[in-house]
Design a protein around this motif. Structure first.
Motif, short mmCIF file in Angstrom:
data_model
loop_
_atom_site.label_atom_id
_atom_site.label_comp_id
_atom_site.label_asym_id
_atom_site.label_seq_id
_atom_site.Cartn_x
_atom_site.Cartn_y
_atom_site.Cartn_z
N SER A 20 0.86 -1.18 0.00
CA SER A 20 0.00 0.00 0.00
C SER A 20 0.90 1.24 0.00
N GLN A 72 -14.72 2.99 -2.72
CA GLN A 72 -13.80 1.89 -2.50
C GLN A 72 -13.70 1.56 -1.00
N ARG A 73 -13.74 2.58 -0.15
CA ARG A 73 -13.66 2.36 1.30
C ARG A 73 -14.85 1.54 1.81
N ARG A 104 -14.43 -1.99 0.64
CA ARG A 104 -13.33 -2.56 1.40
C ARG A 104 -13.80 -3.00 2.80
N LYS A 107 -15.43 -6.17 2.49
CA LYS A 107 -14.45 -7.22 2.23
C LYS A 107 -13.72 -7.61 3.53
N ARG A 152 -9.39 -0.82 8.95
CA ARG A 152 -8.91 -1.88 9.83
C ARG A 152 -8.82 -1.50 11.32
N LEU A 202 -6.99 -6.72 -0.68
CA LEU A 202 -7.63 -5.48 -0.23
C LEU A 202 -7.12 -4.23 -0.95
N GLY A 208 -8.04 -2.37 -5.06
CA GLY A 208 -9.15 -1.49 -5.41
C GLY A 208 -8.80 -0.01 -5.40
N TRP A 209 -7.70 0.34 -4.76
CA TRP A 209 -7.32 1.76 -4.72
C TRP A 209 -6.91 2.25 -6.11
#
Ligand SMILES: [Zn+2]
Ligand SMILES: [Zn+2]
Length: 299
Positions: free
Chosen positions: A91, A116-117, A120, A123, A151, A183, A186-187
């Motif tokens: 990341s 996306q958040r 996520r 997910k 997270r 994870l 997707g960014w």
């Protein structure tokens, strides 16, 4: 290598010379910080910061909320944001500074990252369920104040539920990159993020290049190359954990080798101790990221 300490550096800006204490990387409750934006500005004033950026993750809400207080207190608040991106399996965080907050490229970029958040968060909950912990999504949402939970919010919920004794164990046992596969993809990509920032007239800064301890130095240099080739402007010379002399020497060399500007800040997330503002030392040949900014327009 000779260095210039910025606290005493005379910057010629708009014909005026300035000595400045700066902090170009901070977080508020608009993302994962613990101080409200107004309180962060108040702390920055108390800590004698003169040039401040609030760089919340993928949002400008904190910046907008802080504007009035910043104007009243006379601190120079520059627009800022920290976008999430990735390179290979790592990341990557890119700080955007001094851009037009109303520009459609930035607004669309934020919208995409926020979507996306939320995806996520789903997910993460799903990956936790696969590890035997069900029903974490709603729980984590309680800790994220209506924002998409990340997270740390899941970790706090798991501590509350006594699944784990503390945040560290939550990350170690359940939330590590190893356990949270898939994870980061997707960014937005590094070139995309840099393009949003540039379209809006800002500068793109590679944040805390040495923070990920899994990256070897060779990889950090490759990442910096990729960032530079994509049009990146600057690298953080100093952040929270990037203070040891040997690391600083290496980052200095990186910035000079790739002819980047230098930036820096505290990456402050806390509510208590820790001072805002950093003494940034610039290696010879590296100019501050704010060298060409019209700072008088900010107050
Ligand atoms: Zn970061
Ligand atoms: Zn940060």
């Amino acid at each position: 290598m000779h260095k210039i300490v910025v606290r005493t550096l005379k910057c010629q800006i708009s014909g005026k010379s300035l000595d400045m204490k700066v902090d170009l990387h901070t977080h508020t409750t608009a993302s994962d910080g613990q101080l409200a934006p107004e309180a962060l500005v108040a702390k920055a004033v108390k800590d004698k910061v003169e040039l401040l950026a609030i760089t919340d993750h993928d949002t400008l809400n904190g910046y907008h909320r802080a504007l009035d207080v910043a104007k009243q207190s006379g601190i120079r608040l520059v627009s800022g944001i920290e976008f999430s991106s990735y390179w290979l399996a790592y990341s990557v965080h890119i700080v955007g500074l001094n851009f037009d907050v109303e520009h459609s490229a930035i607004k669309n970029g934020i919208e995409a990252q926020q979507q996306q958040r939320w995806l996520r968060a789903k997910k993460i909950a799903q990956l936790l369920e696969e590890q035997g912990i069900a029903g974490t999504e709603e729980g984590a949402l309680r800790f994220s104040g209506g924002h998409p939970p990340g997270r740390p919010h899941f970790a706090r919920f798991m501590v509350e539920q006594k699944v784990v004794p503390d945040m560290n164990s939550a990350f170690k046992r359940y939330l590590s990159d190893l356990k949270m596969k898939g994870l980061i993809e997707g960014w937005a990509s590094i070139p995309e993020v840099i393009d949003w920032i540039h379209q809006a007239g800002g500068v793109a800064v590679l944040a805390h290049p040495t923070q990920n301890k899994k990256m070897k130095w060779k990889q950090i240099r490759r990442l910096a190359r990729v960032f530079k080739d994509a049009g990146g402007d600057a690298i953080e010379l100093i952040t929270n954990d990037q203070v040891q002399p040997d690391i600083r020497r290496r980052v200095d060399k990186l910035v000079v080798d790739y002819a980047m500007q230098g930036s820096g800040g505290s990456d402050y997330h806390g509510a208590g101790g820790g001072e805002l503002g950093r003494d940034i030392e610039f290696p010879v040949g590296c100019e501050p990221v704010w060298a060409n900014w019209s700072l008088t327009a900010l107050t």
